[in-house]
Motif scaffolding. Structure first.
Motif, PDB file in Angstrom:
ATOM      1  N   ILE A  16       0.832  -1.199   0.000  1.00 20.13           N
ATOM      2  CA  ILE A  16       0.000   0.000   0.000  1.00 20.13           C
ATOM      3  C   ILE A  16       0.871   1.256   0.000  1.00 20.13           C
ATOM      4  O   ILE A  16       0.619   2.201  -0.758  1.00 20.13           O
ATOM      5  CB  ILE A  16      -0.976  -0.011   1.199  1.00 20.13           C
ATOM      6  CG1 ILE A  16      -1.986  -1.141   1.024  1.00 20.13           C
ATOM      7  CG2 ILE A  16      -1.679   1.336   1.352  1.00 20.13           C
ATOM      8  CD1 ILE A  16      -2.822  -1.413   2.247  1.00 20.13           C
ATOM      9  N   ILE A  17       1.915   1.266   0.823  1.00 20.20           N
ATOM     10  CA  ILE A  17       2.825   2.408   0.852  1.00 20.20           C
ATOM     11  C   ILE A  17       3.512   2.576  -0.500  1.00 20.20           C
ATOM     12  O   ILE A  17       3.639   3.688  -1.017  1.00 20.20           O
ATOM     13  CB  ILE A  17       3.862   2.247   1.978  1.00 20.20           C
ATOM     14  CG1 ILE A  17       3.166   2.326   3.333  1.00 20.20           C
ATOM     15  CG2 ILE A  17       4.946   3.315   1.875  1.00 20.20           C
ATOM     16  CD1 ILE A  17       4.050   1.995   4.498  1.00 20.20           C
ATOM     17  N   CYS A  18       3.925   1.485  -1.092  1.00 18.98           N
ATOM     18  CA  CYS A  18       4.576   1.532  -2.398  1.00 18.98           C
ATOM     19  C   CYS A  18       3.607   2.013  -3.473  1.00 18.98           C
ATOM     20  O   CYS A  18       3.993   2.769  -4.370  1.00 18.98           O
ATOM     21  CB  CYS A  18       5.133   0.162  -2.747  1.00 18.98           C
ATOM     22  SG  CYS A  18       6.162   0.139  -4.204  1.00 18.98           S
ATOM     23  N   LEU A  19       2.370   1.607  -3.396  1.00 18.11           N
ATOM     24  CA  LEU A  19       1.365   2.057  -4.357  1.00 18.11           C
ATOM     25  C   LEU A  19       1.152   3.562  -4.264  1.00 18.11           C
ATOM     26  O   LEU A  19       1.062   4.246  -5.286  1.00 18.11           O
ATOM     27  CB  LEU A  19       0.045   1.322  -4.139  1.00 18.11           C
ATOM     28  CG  LEU A  19      -1.087   1.689  -5.096  1.00 18.11           C
ATOM     29  CD1 LEU A  19      -0.720   1.297  -6.519  1.00 18.11           C
ATOM     30  CD2 LEU A  19      -2.364   1.003  -4.669  1.00 18.11           C
ATOM     31  N   ILE A  20       1.101   4.076  -3.047  1.00 20.47           N
ATOM     32  CA  ILE A  20       0.972   5.521  -2.867  1.00 20.47           C
ATOM     33  C   ILE A  20       2.177   6.242  -3.468  1.00 20.47           C
ATOM     34  O   ILE A  20       2.039   7.276  -4.115  1.00 20.47           O
ATOM     35  CB  ILE A  20       0.796   5.864  -1.371  1.00 20.47           C
ATOM     36  CG1 ILE A  20      -0.551   5.347  -0.876  1.00 20.47           C
ATOM     37  CG2 ILE A  20       0.926   7.361  -1.126  1.00 20.47           C
ATOM     38  CD1 ILE A  20      -0.717   5.386   0.619  1.00 20.47           C
ATOM     39  N   LEU A  21       3.367   5.673  -3.285  1.00 27.21           N
ATOM     40  CA  LEU A  21       4.572   6.274  -3.845  1.00 27.21           C
ATOM     41  C   LEU A  21       4.579   6.222  -5.363  1.00 27.21           C
ATOM     42  O   LEU A  21       4.941   7.191  -6.026  1.00 27.21           O
ATOM     43  CB  LEU A  21       5.812   5.559  -3.290  1.00 27.21           C
ATOM     44  CG  LEU A  21       7.163   6.078  -3.747  1.00 27.21           C
ATOM     45  CD1 LEU A  21       7.362   7.524  -3.292  1.00 27.21           C
ATOM     46  CD2 LEU A  21       8.268   5.201  -3.200  1.00 27.21           C
ATOM     47  N   GLN A  22       4.138   5.130  -5.938  1.00 25.34           N
ATOM     48  CA  GLN A  22       4.225   4.983  -7.385  1.00 25.34           C
ATOM     49  C   GLN A  22       3.082   5.656  -8.134  1.00 25.34           C
ATOM     50  O   GLN A  22       3.101   5.691  -9.355  1.00 25.34           O
ATOM     51  CB  GLN A  22       4.340   3.518  -7.781  1.00 25.34           C
ATOM     52  CG  GLN A  22       3.054   2.750  -7.804  1.00 25.34           C
ATOM     53  CD  GLN A  22       3.252   1.301  -8.151  1.00 25.34           C
ATOM     54  OE1 GLN A  22       4.178   0.676  -7.690  1.00 25.34           O
ATOM     55  NE2 GLN A  22       2.374   0.774  -8.961  1.00 25.34           N
ATOM     56  N   ILE A  23       2.118   6.216  -7.440  1.00 25.64           N
ATOM     57  CA  ILE A  23       1.040   6.934  -8.112  1.00 25.64           C
ATOM     58  C   ILE A  23       1.595   8.123  -8.894  1.00 25.64           C
ATOM     59  O   ILE A  23       1.152   8.414  -9.991  1.00 25.64           O
ATOM     60  CB  ILE A  23      -0.042   7.370  -7.100  1.00 25.64           C
ATOM     61  CG1 ILE A  23      -0.850   6.156  -6.676  1.00 25.64           C
ATOM     62  CG2 ILE A  23      -0.946   8.437  -7.682  1.00 25.64           C
ATOM     63  CD1 ILE A  23      -1.845   6.433  -5.584  1.00 25.64           C
ATOM     64  N   THR A  24       2.601   8.759  -8.346  1.00 23.70           N
ATOM     65  CA  THR A  24       3.222   9.861  -9.067  1.00 23.70           C
ATOM     66  C   THR A  24       4.282   9.301 -10.005  1.00 23.70           C
ATOM     67  O   THR A  24       4.899   8.279  -9.740  1.00 23.70           O
ATOM     68  CB  THR A  24       3.887  10.851  -8.105  1.00 23.70           C
ATOM     69  OG1 THR A  24       4.945  10.193  -7.421  1.00 23.70           O
ATOM     70  CG2 THR A  24       2.893  11.404  -7.109  1.00 23.70           C
ATOM     71  N   LEU A  25       4.488   9.983 -11.106  1.00 21.21           N
ATOM     72  CA  LEU A  25       5.485   9.529 -12.080  1.00 21.21           C
ATOM     73  C   LEU A  25       6.888   9.620 -11.506  1.00 21.21           C
ATOM     74  O   LEU A  25       7.719   8.749 -11.734  1.00 21.21           O
ATOM     75  CB  LEU A  25       5.379  10.355 -13.365  1.00 21.21           C
ATOM     76  CG  LEU A  25       6.230   9.903 -14.531  1.00 21.21           C
ATOM     77  CD1 LEU A  25       5.863   8.470 -14.923  1.00 21.21           C
ATOM     78  CD2 LEU A  25       6.045  10.822 -15.712  1.00 21.21           C
ATOM     79  N   ILE A  26       7.154  10.657 -10.721  1.00 20.86           N
ATOM     80  CA  ILE A  26       8.478  10.815 -10.114  1.00 20.86           C
ATOM     81  C   ILE A  26       8.713   9.734  -9.060  1.00 20.86           C
ATOM     82  O   ILE A  26       9.833   9.259  -8.884  1.00 20.86           O
ATOM     83  CB  ILE A  26       8.616  12.222  -9.493  1.00 20.86           C
ATOM     84  CG1 ILE A  26       8.551  13.271 -10.602  1.00 20.86           C
ATOM     85  CG2 ILE A  26       9.899  12.363  -8.702  1.00 20.86           C
ATOM     86  CD1 ILE A  26       8.442  14.693 -10.100  1.00 20.86           C
ATOM     87  N   GLY A  27       7.676   9.319  -8.366  1.00 17.12           N
ATOM     88  CA  GLY A  27       7.814   8.309  -7.324  1.00 17.12           C
ATOM     89  C   GLY A  27       7.930   6.896  -7.854  1.00 17.12           C
ATOM     90  O   GLY A  27       8.266   5.970  -7.117  1.00 17.12           O
ATOM     91  N   TRP A  28       7.665   6.698  -9.142  1.00 13.31           N
ATOM     92  CA  TRP A  28       7.714   5.355  -9.716  1.00 13.31           C
ATOM     93  C   TRP A  28       9.136   4.783  -9.667  1.00 13.31           C
ATOM     94  O   TRP A  28       9.329   3.618  -9.332  1.00 13.31           O
ATOM     95  CB  TRP A  28       7.222   5.379 -11.162  1.00 13.31           C
ATOM     96  CG  TRP A  28       6.989   4.018 -11.703  1.00 13.31           C
ATOM     97  CD1 TRP A  28       7.933   3.153 -12.169  1.00 13.31           C
ATOM     98  CD2 TRP A  28       5.749   3.338 -11.779  1.00 13.31           C
ATOM     99  NE1 TRP A  28       7.347   1.977 -12.545  1.00 13.31           N
ATOM    100  CE2 TRP A  28       6.004   2.070 -12.319  1.00 13.31           C
ATOM    101  CE3 TRP A  28       4.452   3.682 -11.451  1.00 13.31           C
ATOM    102  CZ2 TRP A  28       4.999   1.152 -12.545  1.00 13.31           C
ATOM    103  CZ3 TRP A  28       3.464   2.762 -11.680  1.00 13.31           C
ATOM    104  CH2 TRP A  28       3.738   1.513 -12.214  1.00 13.31           C
TER     105      TRP A  28
END
Length: 65
Positions: free
Chosen positions: A23-35
């Motif tokens: 879930i934490i990783c999904l929140i991070l990867q929602i943004t293109l920079i966080g992917w």
């Protein structure tokens, strides 16, 4: 599994049973920079878990001798 960790980082955590981390990783990867950080995190986590399993197997083999 490494390809899944690169392209779908949160899925790799979910498949390994780490729901909260997914879930934490999904929140991070929602943004293109966080992917990119999410993908790096998933690959490193996968490599660490493989190393832990390998070390546990070696320790078990050493104890049985």
């Amino acid at each position: 599994m490494t390809l899944i960790a690169i392209f779908f980082p949160s899925l790799s955590f979910f498949l390994r049973g780490k729901i909260f981390t997914a879930i934490i990783c999904l929140i991070l990867q929602i943004t293109l920079i966080g992917w990119i950080p999410a993908a790096i995190w998933a690959v490193l986590s996968l490599q660490n878990s493989r190393a832990d399993r390998r070390n546990a197997k070696l320790f078990k083999a050493m104890r049985s001798k």
